[in-house]
Design a protein around this motif. Structure first.
Motif, PDB file in Angstrom:
ATOM      1  N   GLY A 132      27.513  26.682  10.066  1.00 22.43           N
ATOM      2  CA  GLY A 132      26.647  27.674   8.890  1.00 22.43           C
ATOM      3  C   GLY A 132      26.478  28.696   9.652  1.00 22.43           C
ATOM      4  O   GLY A 132      25.485  29.333   8.820  1.00 22.43           O
ATOM      5  N   GLY A 133      26.463  28.862  10.384  1.00 17.26           N
ATOM      6  CA  GLY A 133      26.448  30.397  11.572  1.00 17.26           C
ATOM      7  C   GLY A 133      24.611  29.623  12.284  1.00 17.26           C
ATOM      8  O   GLY A 133      23.867  30.295  12.869  1.00 17.26           O
ATOM      9  N   HIS A 134      23.984  28.506  12.345  1.00 18.17           N
ATOM     10  CA  HIS A 134      22.880  28.038  13.054  1.00 18.17           C
ATOM     11  C   HIS A 134      23.795  27.413  14.216  1.00 18.17           C
ATOM     12  O   HIS A 134      24.299  26.860  14.365  1.00 18.17           O
ATOM     13  N   SER A 135      22.330  28.073  15.137  1.00 21.57           N
ATOM     14  CA  SER A 135      22.996  27.673  16.628  1.00 21.57           C
ATOM     15  C   SER A 135      21.407  27.049  18.031  1.00 21.57           C
ATOM     16  O   SER A 135      20.542  27.553  16.982  1.00 21.57           O
ATOM     17  N   THR A 136      21.543  26.703  18.450  1.00 21.54           N
ATOM     18  CA  THR A 136      20.788  26.082  19.598  1.00 21.54           C
ATOM     19  C   THR A 136      21.030  26.341  20.808  1.00 21.54           C
ATOM     20  O   THR A 136      22.581  25.831  20.757  1.00 21.54           O
ATOM     21  N   ARG A 137      19.991  26.110  21.756  1.00 22.09           N
ATOM     22  CA  ARG A 137      20.751  26.192  23.481  1.00 22.09           C
ATOM     23  C   ARG A 137      19.510  25.210  24.218  1.00 22.09           C
ATOM     24  O   ARG A 137      18.540  24.829  23.580  1.00 22.09           O
ATOM     25  N   LEU A 163      20.762  19.146   9.780  1.00 21.34           N
ATOM     26  CA  LEU A 163      21.700  18.537   9.505  1.00 21.34           C
ATOM     27  C   LEU A 163      21.637  18.269   7.864  1.00 21.34           C
ATOM     28  O   LEU A 163      20.830  17.688   7.300  1.00 21.34           O
ATOM     29  N   GLN A 164      22.534  19.104   6.983  1.00 18.70           N
ATOM     30  CA  GLN A 164      22.591  19.253   5.662  1.00 18.70           C
ATOM     31  C   GLN A 164      23.734  18.385   5.247  1.00 18.70           C
ATOM     32  O   GLN A 164      24.117  19.017   4.171  1.00 18.70           O
ATOM     33  N   GLY A 165      24.508  17.543   6.379  1.00 22.37           N
ATOM     34  CA  GLY A 165      26.108  16.811   5.410  1.00 22.37           C
ATOM     35  C   GLY A 165      26.868  17.836   6.108  1.00 22.37           C
ATOM     36  O   GLY A 165      28.241  17.248   5.923  1.00 22.37           O
ATOM     37  N   GLN A 166      26.415  18.334   7.336  1.00 27.44           N
ATOM     38  CA  GLN A 166      28.188  19.167   8.161  1.00 27.44           C
ATOM     39  C   GLN A 166      28.778  17.750   8.043  1.00 27.44           C
ATOM     40  O   GLN A 166      28.676  16.307   8.618  1.00 27.44           O
ATOM     41  N   ASP A 167      29.985  18.322   8.854  1.00 29.27           N
ATOM     42  CA  ASP A 167      31.079  17.204   8.989  1.00 29.27           C
ATOM     43  C   ASP A 167      30.705  16.953  10.422  1.00 29.27           C
ATOM     44  O   ASP A 167      31.250  16.287  11.084  1.00 29.27           O
ATOM     45  N   ARG A 168      30.771  18.108  11.172  1.00 29.17           N
ATOM     46  CA  ARG A 168      30.586  18.125  12.392  1.00 29.17           C
ATOM     47  C   ARG A 168      29.681  19.004  13.383  1.00 29.17           C
ATOM     48  O   ARG A 168      29.438  20.180  12.668  1.00 29.17           O
ATOM     49  N   LEU A 169      29.462  19.141  14.466  1.00 34.48           N
ATOM     50  CA  LEU A 169      29.125  20.028  15.741  1.00 34.48           C
ATOM     51  C   LEU A 169      29.924  21.047  16.837  1.00 34.48           C
ATOM     52  O   LEU A 169      30.577  19.756  17.601  1.00 34.48           O
ATOM     53  N   PHE A 170      29.521  21.690  17.105  1.00 31.18           N
ATOM     54  CA  PHE A 170      30.881  22.569  17.651  1.00 31.18           C
ATOM     55  C   PHE A 170      29.930  22.700  18.620  1.00 31.18           C
ATOM     56  O   PHE A 170      28.754  23.062  18.676  1.00 31.18           O
ATOM     57  N   PHE A 171      30.145  22.516  20.267  1.00 31.34           N
ATOM     58  CA  PHE A 171      29.266  21.670  21.748  1.00 31.34           C
ATOM     59  C   PHE A 171      30.014  22.895  22.183  1.00 31.34           C
ATOM     60  O   PHE A 171      30.943  23.239  22.734  1.00 31.34           O
ATOM     61  N   GLN A 172      28.837  23.184  22.870  1.00 25.91           N
ATOM     62  CA  GLN A 172      29.976  23.645  24.690  1.00 25.91           C
ATOM     63  C   GLN A 172      28.873  23.389  26.020  1.00 25.91           C
ATOM     64  O   GLN A 172      27.343  23.744  25.797  1.00 25.91           O
ATOM     65  N   LEU A 173      29.614  22.724  27.015  1.00 22.12           N
ATOM     66  CA  LEU A 173      28.518  22.855  27.939  1.00 22.12           C
ATOM     67  C   LEU A 173      28.123  22.978  29.119  1.00 22.12           C
ATOM     68  O   LEU A 173      30.046  23.254  29.234  1.00 22.12           O
ATOM     69  N   ARG A 174      27.963  24.129  29.909  1.00 21.89           N
ATOM     70  CA  ARG A 174      27.969  24.463  31.229  1.00 21.89           C
ATOM     71  C   ARG A 174      26.940  24.033  31.851  1.00 21.89           C
ATOM     72  O   ARG A 174      25.708  23.778  32.300  1.00 21.89           O
ATOM     73  N   LEU A 175      27.184  23.917  33.660  1.00 21.02           N
ATOM     74  CA  LEU A 175      26.766  23.761  34.637  1.00 21.02           C
ATOM     75  C   LEU A 175      26.470  24.718  35.012  1.00 21.02           C
ATOM     76  O   LEU A 175      27.360  25.581  35.968  1.00 21.02           O
ATOM     77  N   ASP A 176      25.100  25.527  35.688  1.00 19.38           N
ATOM     78  CA  ASP A 176      24.815  25.903  35.928  1.00 19.38           C
ATOM     79  C   ASP A 176      24.016  26.084  37.480  1.00 19.38           C
ATOM     80  O   ASP A 176      22.934  25.066  37.550  1.00 19.38           O
TER      81      ASP A 176
END
Length: 175
Positions: free
Chosen positions: A92-97, A122-135
């Motif tokens: 749905g376009g919601h994101s967080t860091r 969280l309103q019934g989504q099936d999955r969340l996209f994640f991206q992990l980075r080591l800085d």
């Protein structure tokens, strides 16, 4: 029923409890499906400056505001440094860091990560996209991945049949 476990099919009580007490203002801790705990996990190596991404399933019926998550990590040679950066996005376009310094992280433990900016309801989504980075690190970080089939795996390229050990921290909605 939020008093029952999502981990087993025997309708037993959940421990820790999944339901939130109305008089407490703390998030519920919800396990993301990750397979059979007694199977040997393999480390996915996150090199300094490296990243990987995927999509993990959200357990059915989870509703509320995502306030953070925990992820099982391992430190190489007993040390980790730098910052683990996590980006989460829903369809749905919601994101967080989330930015977590690894200086005092412990080997083979769940690393708590608290949302400081951006909201994901969280309103019934099936999955969340994640991206992990080591800085800013000089040592790699291990993220433990358990064997699972591709349907329930976390869709990490090259490791589609693996699932990270993740717990969601959710402030359940009152409705």
């Amino acid at each position: 029923n939020p008093n029952l476990t999502l981990e087993r099919e025997d309708f037993s009580l959940a421990w820790p409890p999944r339901g939130q007490h109305p008089w407490r203002q703390e998030p519920a801790i919800i396990d993301v499906p990750y397979g059979v705990p007694h199977l040997k996990p393999e480390p996915l190596v996150l090199a300094p400056g490296g990243e990987f991404q995927g999509r993990f399933p959200i357990p059915v019926g989870v509703r509320g505001m995502l306030t953070g998550m925990s992820i099982l990590i391992g430190n190489y040679a007993g040390a980790s440094n730098g910052t683990l950066v996590l980006r989460l996005t829903d369809d749905g376009g919601h994101s967080t860091r989330i930015h977590v310094p690894l200086t005092n992280s412990q080997d083979n433990t769940l690393l708590p990560m608290t949302v400081s900016q951006g909201d994901i309801p969280l309103q019934g989504q099936d999955r969340l996209f994640f991206q992990l980075r080591l800085d800013g690190a000089t040592h790699p970080l291990a993220l433990w991945a358990y064997p699972l089939d591709k349907r329930w795996g976390h869709q990490i390229p090259g490791h589609e049949d693996r699932a990270l050990r993740i717990q969601l921290h959710v402030m359940e909605s009152s409705s």
